[in-house]
Design a protein around this motif. Structure first.
Motif, PDB file in Angstrom:
ATOM      1  N   ASN A 178      11.971 -36.138  40.602  1.00  0.00           N
ATOM      2  CA  ASN A 178      10.585 -35.697  40.485  1.00  0.00           C
ATOM      3  C   ASN A 178       9.665 -36.544  41.355  1.00  0.00           C
ATOM      4  N   ILE A 179       9.943 -37.843  41.442  1.00  0.00           N
ATOM      5  CA  ILE A 179       9.150 -38.703  42.328  1.00  0.00           C
ATOM      6  C   ILE A 179       9.344 -38.269  43.774  1.00  0.00           C
ATOM      7  N   SER A 180      10.578 -37.925  44.136  1.00  0.00           N
ATOM      8  CA  SER A 180      10.840 -37.434  45.495  1.00  0.00           C
ATOM      9  C   SER A 180      10.115 -36.120  45.763  1.00  0.00           C
ATOM     10  N   ARG A 185       5.341 -33.483  48.743  1.00  0.00           N
ATOM     11  CA  ARG A 185       4.178 -32.587  48.702  1.00  0.00           C
ATOM     12  C   ARG A 185       2.886 -33.279  49.120  1.00  0.00           C
ATOM     13  N   LEU A 186       2.973 -34.507  49.597  1.00  0.00           N
ATOM     14  CA  LEU A 186       1.780 -35.262  49.966  1.00  0.00           C
ATOM     15  C   LEU A 186       1.648 -35.367  51.482  1.00  0.00           C
ATOM     16  N   LEU A 187       0.468 -35.059  51.961  1.00  0.00           N
ATOM     17  CA  LEU A 187       0.111 -35.278  53.362  1.00  0.00           C
ATOM     18  C   LEU A 187      -1.151 -36.134  53.379  1.00  0.00           C
ATOM     19  N   ALA A 188      -1.296 -36.953  54.396  1.00  0.00           N
ATOM     20  CA  ALA A 188      -2.487 -37.790  54.526  1.00  0.00           C
ATOM     21  C   ALA A 188      -2.971 -37.748  55.967  1.00  0.00           C
ATOM     22  N   ASP A 227       2.529 -37.152  32.516  1.00  0.00           N
ATOM     23  CA  ASP A 227       3.260 -36.101  31.799  1.00  0.00           C
ATOM     24  C   ASP A 227       3.640 -34.957  32.738  1.00  0.00           C
ATOM     25  N   MET A 228       2.740 -34.581  33.642  1.00  0.00           N
ATOM     26  CA  MET A 228       3.041 -33.514  34.597  1.00  0.00           C
ATOM     27  C   MET A 228       4.222 -33.895  35.480  1.00  0.00           C
ATOM     28  N   LEU A 229       4.235 -35.129  35.972  1.00  0.00           N
ATOM     29  CA  LEU A 229       5.341 -35.566  36.823  1.00  0.00           C
ATOM     30  C   LEU A 229       6.640 -35.648  36.034  1.00  0.00           C
ATOM     31  N   ARG A 230       6.555 -36.092  34.810  1.00  0.00           N
ATOM     32  CA  ARG A 230       7.760 -36.217  33.985  1.00  0.00           C
ATOM     33  C   ARG A 230       8.418 -34.856  33.752  1.00  0.00           C
ATOM     34  N   HIS A 231       7.581 -33.820  33.637  1.00  0.00           N
ATOM     35  CA  HIS A 231       8.104 -32.474  33.344  1.00  0.00           C
ATOM     36  C   HIS A 231       8.153 -31.572  34.581  1.00  0.00           C
ATOM     37  N   PHE A 312       7.133 -43.719  49.657  1.00  0.00           N
ATOM     38  CA  PHE A 312       6.782 -44.651  48.604  1.00  0.00           C
ATOM     39  C   PHE A 312       7.554 -45.959  48.799  1.00  0.00           C
ATOM     40  N   GLU A 313       6.972 -47.039  48.317  1.00  0.00           N
ATOM     41  CA  GLU A 313       7.575 -48.366  48.417  1.00  0.00           C
ATOM     42  C   GLU A 313       7.847 -48.888  47.008  1.00  0.00           C
TER      43      GLU A 313
END
Length: 325
Positions: A178-180, A185-188, A227-231, A312-313
């Motif tokens: 889920n972290i991956s 989905r992130l752009l900067a 909670d959203m990331l966990r699920h 992520f680090e």
């Protein structure tokens, strides 16, 4: 010679509730992650009794008290490091006004390297506390505490700030897949603007009571986000980033401007579900949450804007090189 490596960060939710003017009365919380862009500090013994400090400028002085770079001066004084030393600071990204927490990463990295130079290893908790002491108590910078903690600990963290000044830097139990998925989905993109956050944070602190309901809502978003990331509710996470941005832009007059608003509207029209400026506001990098199938369209809409690839680090500040020579 000592070399420390300390990560920068991006903040998702709760920024502003880490200011003492709020958390002392109501408790604060943020959800942030360290990223794979770093600040480096090199500390080396000199053959003479001078102090040489090299950053965007170079200083050569006899006494610690004469150093103009306030973070270097205060870190040396706190660590008890005297003359006969050379300090060089480097960064993967220019440090001024990017919204990535660079000043606190530098402070944490300086402390880590200087204490190691003196033969003393400091843990993440103590490094964060000492960095807060320098930036907030000794230098009176108008800032919160999240940047120092995420720089010292690394990883994805739900950081909670309590009225008694204690801080819990928690690593949520979120599946690695889920972290991956979040990271993918992130752009900067760089806004093209950089500025000091001091005036924004000063106004924000002065108007804390006026914005209590907003700050409380921003604090409470952090738990919902975990909670959203966990699920695996990634799109809900992205849409809540938009909610957070709509709340954040009300906290001070200079958080947004026409350039930032146009950039954000363009990204949303191209498919971004939400986003926000990383940091206090007014400049730096815009973080966007974009479903994979819309990322090409968003990149095309952001044509001409410098993109910052995000990984992520896991690790916080660490000593990467240590020799007695």
């Amino acid at each position: 010679m000592i070399i420390s490596q300390t990560p920068l960060r991006i903040s998702f939710f709760g920024g502003g509730t880490d200011l003492r003017s709020f958390y002392h009365a109501h408790g604060g919380a943020v959800l942030s992650t360290a990223i794979d862009r770093h600040v480096y500090v090199v500390v080396k013994r000199r053959f003479d009794r001078m102090i040489r400090v090299s950053y965007t400028h170079t200083e050569m002085v006899d006494r610690v008290e004469d150093i103009r770079h306030d973070l270097v001066r205060e870190a040396m004084m706190l660590a008890g490091v005297g003359p006969g030393i050379e300090i060089v600071t480097l960064a993967d990204i220019p440090s001024e006004g990017t919204g990535l927490g660079s000043s606190s990463s530098l402070t944490v990295g300086l402390l880590n390297a200087l204490y190691a130079f003196e033969g003393e290893a400091k843990g993440a908790k103590e490094l964060a506390e000492l960095a807060c002491h320098i930036e907030i108590e000794r230098l009176h910078h108008p800032m919160g505490k999240q940047d120092q903690y995420i720089a010292a600990y690394g990883g994805l963290r739900h950081i909670q700030f309590h009225s008694d000044e204690s801080t819990d830097c928690l690593e949520p139990e979120i599946p690695e897949t889920n972290i991956s998925q979040l990271r993918s989905r992130l752009l900067a993109f760089f806004t093209g603007q950089s500025r000091s956050s001091s005036s924004i944070l000063e106004e924000q602190q002065a108007r804390t009571a006026e914005h209590f309901d907003i700050l409380q809502a921003m604090r409470d978003q952090t738990k919902r986000a975990v909670d959203m990331l966990r699920h695996g509710k990634f799109d809900d996470f992205g849409r809540m980033l938009d909610d957070a941005w709509q709340l954040k832009r009300q906290l001070a007059s200079n958080i947004t401007n026409p350039v930032i608003e146009e950039m954000y509207t363009t990204a949303r029209s191209a498919g971004a579900l939400g986003g926000k400026l990383s940091g206090a506001g007014g400049s730096g990098f815009m973080l966007l949450f974009v479903p994979p199938e819309r990322q090409d369209a968003v990149r095309a809409a952001m044509s001409g804007r410098m993109e910052l690839p995000i990984q992520f680090e896991r690790r916080g500040s660490r000593i990467t090189f240590h020799t007695e020579r």
